[in-house]
Design a protein around this motif. Structure first.
Motif, PDB file in Angstrom:
ATOM      1  N   SER A 200      -7.802  -4.453   6.228  1.00  8.48           N
ATOM      2  CA  SER A 200      -6.336  -4.399   6.334  1.00  8.48           C
ATOM      3  C   SER A 200      -5.726  -5.792   6.208  1.00  8.48           C
ATOM      4  O   SER A 200      -4.654  -5.962   5.608  1.00  8.48           O
ATOM      5  CB  SER A 200      -5.904  -3.733   7.638  1.00  8.48           C
ATOM      6  OG  SER A 200      -6.468  -4.387   8.765  1.00  8.48           O
ATOM      7  N   ALA A 201      -6.402  -6.809   6.751  1.00  5.36           N
ATOM      8  CA  ALA A 201      -5.918  -8.190   6.601  1.00  5.36           C
ATOM      9  C   ALA A 201      -5.987  -8.627   5.142  1.00  5.36           C
ATOM     10  O   ALA A 201      -5.081  -9.321   4.651  1.00  5.36           O
ATOM     11  CB  ALA A 201      -6.726  -9.134   7.484  1.00  5.36           C
ATOM     12  N   ASN A 313       0.230   1.299   1.693  1.00  2.42           N
ATOM     13  CA  ASN A 313       0.926   0.168   2.308  1.00  2.42           C
ATOM     14  C   ASN A 313       1.661   0.586   3.585  1.00  2.42           C
ATOM     15  O   ASN A 313       1.706  -0.168   4.570  1.00  2.42           O
ATOM     16  CB  ASN A 313       1.918  -0.431   1.313  1.00  2.42           C
ATOM     17  CG  ASN A 313       2.397  -1.802   1.721  1.00  2.42           C
ATOM     18  OD1 ASN A 313       1.604  -2.675   2.068  1.00  2.42           O
ATOM     19  ND2 ASN A 313       3.699  -2.012   1.694  1.00  2.42           N
ATOM     20  N   ASN A 314       2.213   1.789   3.584  1.00  6.00           N
ATOM     21  CA  ASN A 314       2.938   2.280   4.759  1.00  6.00           C
ATOM     22  C   ASN A 314       2.003   2.726   5.880  1.00  6.00           C
ATOM     23  O   ASN A 314       2.440   2.914   7.014  1.00  6.00           O
ATOM     24  CB  ASN A 314       3.850   3.438   4.365  1.00  6.00           C
ATOM     25  CG  ASN A 314       5.064   2.974   3.567  1.00  6.00           C
ATOM     26  OD1 ASN A 314       5.598   1.900   3.813  1.00  6.00           O
ATOM     27  ND2 ASN A 314       5.479   3.770   2.599  1.00  6.00           N
ATOM     28  N   LEU A 315       0.722   2.900   5.569  1.00  3.36           N
ATOM     29  CA  LEU A 315      -0.257   3.284   6.583  1.00  3.36           C
ATOM     30  C   LEU A 315      -0.947   2.082   7.213  1.00  3.36           C
ATOM     31  O   LEU A 315      -1.551   2.212   8.292  1.00  3.36           O
ATOM     32  CB  LEU A 315      -1.331   4.196   5.958  1.00  3.36           C
ATOM     33  CG  LEU A 315      -0.885   5.554   5.419  1.00  3.36           C
ATOM     34  CD1 LEU A 315      -2.060   6.268   4.784  1.00  3.36           C
ATOM     35  CD2 LEU A 315      -0.289   6.400   6.525  1.00  3.36           C
ATOM     36  N   ILE A 316      -0.863   0.921   6.575  1.00  2.24           N
ATOM     37  CA  ILE A 316      -1.635  -0.238   7.020  1.00  2.24           C
ATOM     38  C   ILE A 316      -1.238  -0.694   8.421  1.00  2.24           C
ATOM     39  O   ILE A 316      -2.100  -0.943   9.276  1.00  2.24           O
ATOM     40  CB  ILE A 316      -1.495  -1.398   6.011  1.00  2.24           C
ATOM     41  CG1 ILE A 316      -2.216  -1.049   4.708  1.00  2.24           C
ATOM     42  CG2 ILE A 316      -2.064  -2.682   6.588  1.00  2.24           C
ATOM     43  CD1 ILE A 316      -3.711  -0.896   4.835  1.00  2.24           C
ATOM     44  N   ASP A 317       0.052  -0.823   8.697  1.00  7.36           N
ATOM     45  CA  ASP A 317       0.494  -1.286  10.016  1.00  7.36           C
ATOM     46  C   ASP A 317      -0.014  -0.390  11.153  1.00  7.36           C
ATOM     47  O   ASP A 317      -0.609  -0.890  12.119  1.00  7.36           O
ATOM     48  CB  ASP A 317       2.017  -1.380  10.067  1.00  7.36           C
ATOM     49  CG  ASP A 317       2.536  -2.684   9.478  1.00  7.36           C
ATOM     50  OD1 ASP A 317       1.706  -3.512   9.056  1.00  7.36           O
ATOM     51  OD2 ASP A 317       3.763  -2.877   9.444  1.00  7.36           O
ATOM     52  N   PRO A 318       0.225   0.928  11.088  1.00  8.63           N
ATOM     53  CA  PRO A 318      -0.262   1.789  12.177  1.00  8.63           C
ATOM     54  C   PRO A 318      -1.781   1.731  12.346  1.00  8.63           C
ATOM     55  O   PRO A 318      -2.284   1.760  13.474  1.00  8.63           O
ATOM     56  CB  PRO A 318       0.185   3.188  11.741  1.00  8.63           C
ATOM     57  CG  PRO A 318       1.338   2.961  10.822  1.00  8.63           C
ATOM     58  CD  PRO A 318       1.016   1.687  10.108  1.00  8.63           C
TER      59      PRO A 318
END
Length: 419
Positions: A200-201, A313-318
């Motif tokens: 993810s990083a 991209n919208n799933l990465i933060d959670p």
């Protein structure tokens, strides 16, 4: 080309773990604490607590109090906390650019307090860019994603019998051997999360550096053709109808629930973000941009209709922070974050203990680490004092945090090594 041997992989693993060890630990630890940073705000700041109720208060009623209590401020961002036991946080900016965080109870509509800083914001900034301005700090943090993955891959190459190490904690009669065994055991346990955090990083790095022109597929669309003139309106953010904006968003996106408002700095639009039926997605996955003058929808983005890269991209933060499942997933992410912090700390301890016994090795890595630590402290206090102008109480809390950190560094990596 010569094939790498186990000793070569061990050298790579040691180099990664030693050269930036202290900064590596700060990045891991700040990310781990960030998982529960909202809950820490709840514990230490009663003004940020809310008692969940069935009905939500009108956003416009909250706005009326803002106008009364903070007449010379502008709203730049208004976010609903993901946890129902926390308040809405409204970002206000004065004419000098200083940000004030206002805490509004989403159920009673009352303003419960304000602050120039929060625990969540502190650890978010520390983990995001180490308080170092421009993109330099952010790139420094993201590079650790590659280093973390490299550390895992090189470590797996010289660990024999991984199944044995998954259950082997060892005996405590030999501190060095015991720590080595624990280091290997926790490393085996943490493999899935090391992969998750590092990948993810690396995704964040790819996004930030725009590798492979990925921004063309995942960046937020710029809004054009707005009917309203760009003339600055006095207290523009106070003139908007926030309740109406939420209703417009609900009509456009099925099962929409409010997440945040973004007020444009060109005094033209109000953007509403939030959740829908798509699980795991962050607030930005659903966007409704409204013309502030006509209430026309200028841009609509539904999480159900985004392309594959934007969906990822919208799933990465959670997934990176583990907040998608509430306290349960946060607890799991926190535990494995602590294990990875232990790997970073125990790795440098093993190295120092070994060279103190064998008199072989170098301590020069300390100069780089402590120099970078001093740089972080300089930029951190520059921002806290000059930009955020935080209270004396918050300064004392932050100072105590770093003093405790330095004491633990001294106790573990100096006193214990020489014992």
């Amino acid at each position: 080309m010569k094939k790498l041997q186990k000793k070569d992989y061990f050298a790579i693993h040691s180099w990664i773990g030693v050269q930036l060890s202290i900064i590596f630990f700060i990045v891991c630890f700040s990310g781990t604490v960030a998982v529960f940073s909202h809950e820490l705000d709840w514990v230490f700041n009663p003004e940020m607590r809310a008692s969940p109720q069935k009905e939500l208060a009108s956003k416009n009623e909250i706005l009326k109090q803002l106008k009364t209590d903070f007449p010379n401020q502008q709203i730049t961002f208004w976010e609903k906390s993901r946890e129902d036991y926390l308040v809405d946080i409204i970002h206000l900016e004065n004419e000098k650019g200083a940000i004030l965080y206002v805490f509004a109870n989403p159920y009673t509509g009352k303003i419960q307090g304000s602050s120039s800083g929060t625990i969540q914001r502190f650890f978010r900034d520390l983990h995001y860019n180490l308080f170092i301005p421009t993109d330099i700090g952010n790139y420094m943090v993201l590079i650790f994603g590659f280093l973390l993955l490299g550390s895992l891959l090189s470590g797996l190459k010289f660990i024999n019998n991984k199944r044995k190490h998954s259950l082997n904690i060892g005996k405590k009669n030999n501190a060095l051997a015991y720590t080595k065994n624990l280091h290997k055991t926790f490393a085996v346990w943490s493999i899935p999360f090391i992969i998750l955090f590092s990948v993810s990083a690396i995704w964040y790095f790819t996004e930030r550096a725009n590798l492979f022109s990925i921004a063309d597929f995942i960046d937020d669309k710029e809004i054009e053709n707005i009917s309203m003139s760009s003339t600055k309106v006095e207290n523009f953010s106070y003139s908007l109808d926030y309740d109406d904006a939420i209703e417009i968003a609900k009509k456009e996106i099925p099962n929409f629930t409010f997440g945040s408002f973004v007020i444009s700095d060109n005094y033209k639009t109000l953007e509403v973000r939030g959740n829908s039926d798509v699980p795991l997605a962050r607030y930005r996955a659903n966007r409704v941009v409204i013309d502030a003058k006509t209430n026309a929808v200028l841009f609509l983005q539904k999480a159900t209709e985004t392309n594959s890269l934007m969906t990822i991209n919208n799933l990465i933060d959670p997934i990176h922070f583990g907040y998608f499942g509430g306290l349960f997933t946060k607890a799991i992410w926190f535990i494995f974050g602590i294990l990875i912090c232990y790997l970073a700390a125990s790795g440098i301890w093993i190295y120092l203990k070994r060279i103190s016994k064998n008199k072989k090795g170098t301590y020069t890595f300390r100069y780089l680490n402590w120099s970078l630590f001093a740089v972080i402290q300089f930029f951190m206090y520059s921002r806290l004092i000059l930009e955020q102008q935080i209270s004396l109480k918050n300064h004392v809390i932050i100072l105590c945090f770093w003093l405790l950190f330095l004491y633990l560094m001294y106790h573990i990596f100096y006193k214990k090594i020489r014992a």
